[in-house]
Design an enzyme around this catalytic site. Structure first.
Site, PDB file in Angstrom:
ATOM      1  N   LYS A 125      29.443  61.010  21.099  1.00 14.74           N
ATOM      2  CA  LYS A 125      29.505  59.732  20.087  1.00 14.74           C
ATOM      3  C   LYS A 125      28.168  59.608  19.622  1.00 14.74           C
ATOM      4  O   LYS A 125      26.980  59.672  20.261  1.00 14.74           O
ATOM      5  CB  LYS A 125      29.681  58.560  21.164  1.00 14.74           C
ATOM      6  CG  LYS A 125      30.045  57.160  20.465  1.00 14.74           C
ATOM      7  CD  LYS A 125      30.233  56.081  21.511  1.00 14.74           C
ATOM      8  CE  LYS A 125      30.263  54.485  20.686  1.00 14.74           C
ATOM      9  NZ  LYS A 125      30.635  53.702  21.905  1.00 14.74           N
ATOM     10  N   SER A 201      34.895  51.247  20.961  1.00 16.84           N
ATOM     11  CA  SER A 201      34.120  51.806  19.799  1.00 16.84           C
ATOM     12  C   SER A 201      34.061  53.264  19.562  1.00 16.84           C
ATOM     13  O   SER A 201      33.543  53.636  18.667  1.00 16.84           O
ATOM     14  CB  SER A 201      32.853  50.904  19.841  1.00 16.84           C
ATOM     15  OG  SER A 201      32.030  51.436  20.987  1.00 16.84           O
ATOM     16  N   SER A 225      34.754  50.671  25.966  1.00 23.31           N
ATOM     17  CA  SER A 225      34.682  51.483  24.638  1.00 23.31           C
ATOM     18  C   SER A 225      34.970  52.912  24.900  1.00 23.31           C
ATOM     19  O   SER A 225      35.210  53.624  23.773  1.00 23.31           O
ATOM     20  CB  SER A 225      33.269  51.368  23.980  1.00 23.31           C
ATOM     21  OG  SER A 225      33.120  50.056  23.556  1.00 23.31           O
TER      22      SER A 225
END
Length: 523
Positions: A125, A201, A225
């Protein structure tokens, strides 16, 4: 945030690992906890290639890391074509990927792979530092204010095992939303239906694993997330106890809530990565309270005895009919096959906890970014601008009151864990919703759907508890449904055991995503 004690923690069927072992040495111990293969549990179901599958294929000469890396690059190019526009990645470097793959292939040629992770592709990420890439946090400016100068601790550990890092995955800008729609880098599409959201996210990490581009990926979880996009994309998402994994090398947007998390297609692969990256010394803990580093014996023929699932029915049922039915069926299946019990409980003040978490995550995000926001002048998406404006409105008194609620909730949960091993919930209250094209250029804030998505994930972050989501089935439109287990502090091994039990019972019914790439296909 207060430290967690190990009081009342008694885990079954585990192997205690010396945390001072190097990551490759830990992986040897982890492999002794795993069955030789998942083949015996597979019937007609969809098969995801695992870390062990890649390692065996490399060792046997069936394929090489270079061939797999080239297939990855071809698949990534296809996924970015106009007919798909999956937006999995923010940044990747073909030359760097092939360089790592060449080094790994040479080690296999010599018969000296570093570990089972040697040559395995890993996505990261874009909130986590991974050289040679900038860390943007999904923005167009943050990497200029906060340069990336070295790997995050968890990346270093995996790199020392021979893993190949393939780039930085897309994410909701600054992690302030749950759709995965990024106005700068595009909406990350769900591989089960490209017209649906992937969740956020950590959208790109979840979707990349779901689509078969990587067997594993790293994310950061501050309010669900990792678990939310994992559930919406039908894979495993794991958030250990706060302090169990190293936090260095992350954008520090919510320092008491956000911790690293692991995405994988199978529970076995989560265990392997967890074994490699867990802290040598557990953070935030005095020496007198240091927990054992246990790994679950997933190859054991002895199932856990007398497991009790805490279920708050009013909360559990605050989800769509498909989700409620699917997660209920999974718990009943576990009870039928293993004799485990469901215990009815009540968790007070859930709405107060939701609001206190929002104040906490908002205050910490606004504070950490305050020095930068004055100079970015329109470089934020509209949704991030609105969110940060709200975050900046909270007072110090409201933040302190939120921490009082946090401590109060911890006491409520301690009482629940006296009569149950884990709390069982759906992972989300709804499945992946349709993408709204008019949000592609602005980003999206949808608080109604946001509440439904985060409803069951907040306790894991707010209280620092370990939690895992596992695929439990699909809704009537074919979108994945996740079942979540929230555990006692430091009970990661138990959570992995329980998720593995669900996987073993349901894996024959798992479905292939609409967008999927087979990187181990035969020539």
């Amino acid at each position: 945030m207060a430290t967690h004690s190990t009081e009342g923690l008694h885990e079954q069927e585990v192997t205690c690992i010396d945390p001072n072992l190097s990551p490759p040495e830990r992986l040897k111990e982890a492999m002794d906890c795993l069955p030789a293969s998942l083949e015996t549990t597979l019937e007609t179901g969809f098969k995801r290639w695992t870390i062990q599958d890649f390692s065996r294929a490399y060792s046997s000469g069936e394929t090489t890391p270079i061939k797999v890396a080239k297939r990855f690059l071809a698949a990534l190019e296809e996924s970015s074509a106009p007919q798909l526009q999956m937006s999995f990645f923010i940044a990747y470097d073909a030359h760097e990927i092939l360089r790592q793959a060449t080094d790994s292939s040479l080690r296999y040629e010599k018969g000296t792979p570093i570990s089972v992770l040697d040559g395995v592709l890993v996505a990261v990420k874009d909130e986590i530092d991974c050289m040679p890439y900038p860390t943007t946090g999904g923005t167009k400016w943050l990497h200029k204010a906060r340069p990336c100068t070295e790997d995050a601790a968890c990346v270093k550990k995996l790199r020392s095992c021979g893993a190949i890092f393939v780039g930085k995955t897309n994410m909701h800008e600054l992690g302030v939303g749950l759709s995965g729609i990024n106005p700068h880098y595009g909406p990350t599409r769900n591989p089960y239906n490209i017209n649906r959201i992937s969740g956020g996210s950590s959208s790109g990490s979840a979707a990349t694993v779901c689509a078969g581009l990587c067997p594993i990926a790293l994310g950061v979880d501050g309010g669900g997330s990792v678990r939310i996009p994992a559930a919406l994309c039908g894979i495993v998402g794991f958030k250990p106890t706060r302090g169990r994994l190293p936090n260095s090398g992350f954008i520090p947007v919510n320092w008491t809530l956000g911790i690293p998390g692991i995405f994988a297609g199978t529970v076995q692969d989560v265990l392997i990565v967890y074994a490699a990256i867990a802290n040598d010394i557990v953070m935030f803990q005095p020496k007198s309270l240091l927990p054992e580093f246990n790994l679950p014996q997933l190859k054991s023929s002895h199932l856990l005895a007398n497991i009790k699932f805490a279920k708050y029915r009013k909360w559990f049922n605050d989800s769509s009919a498909d989700i409620r039915s699917c997660c209920d069926d999974a718990l009943q299946l576990l009870s039928k096959h293993h004799g485990w019990k469901v215990v009815d409980v009540t968790i007070p003040e859930l709405e107060e906890m939701r609001l206190a978490h929002y104040v906490t995550i908002g205050s910490e995000c606004a504070t950490s970014l305050a020095t930068h926001l004055e100079n970015i002048h329109g470089e934020l998406g509209w949704d991030a601008r609105v969110a940060l404006k709200a975050y900046g409105s909270f007072s110090s008194r409201e933040y302190l009151n939120a921490q009082r609620i946090r401590n109060r909730q911890m006491q409520f949960h301690k009482e629940i864990f006296k009569s149950a091993d884990v709390i069982a919930t759906p992972t989300t209250g709804v499945t992946a919703r349709p993408l709204q094209r008019d949000a592609f250029s602005t980003g999206e804030l949808d608080y109604k759907n946001g509440d439904a998505l985060t409803r069951f994930s907040i306790a894991g972050n707010f209280l620092g508890l370990p939690a895992i989501t596992i695929l439990a089935g699909y809704d009537t439109s074919g979108m994945p449904i996740g079942l979540q287990f929230i555990g006692k502090p430091w009970s990661e091994a138990t959570l992995l055991h329980l998720a593995n039990a669900v996987q073993a019972l349901l894996i024959h019914s798992y479905r292939k995503p609409e967008v999927f790439y087979d990187l181990l296909k035969t020539e």
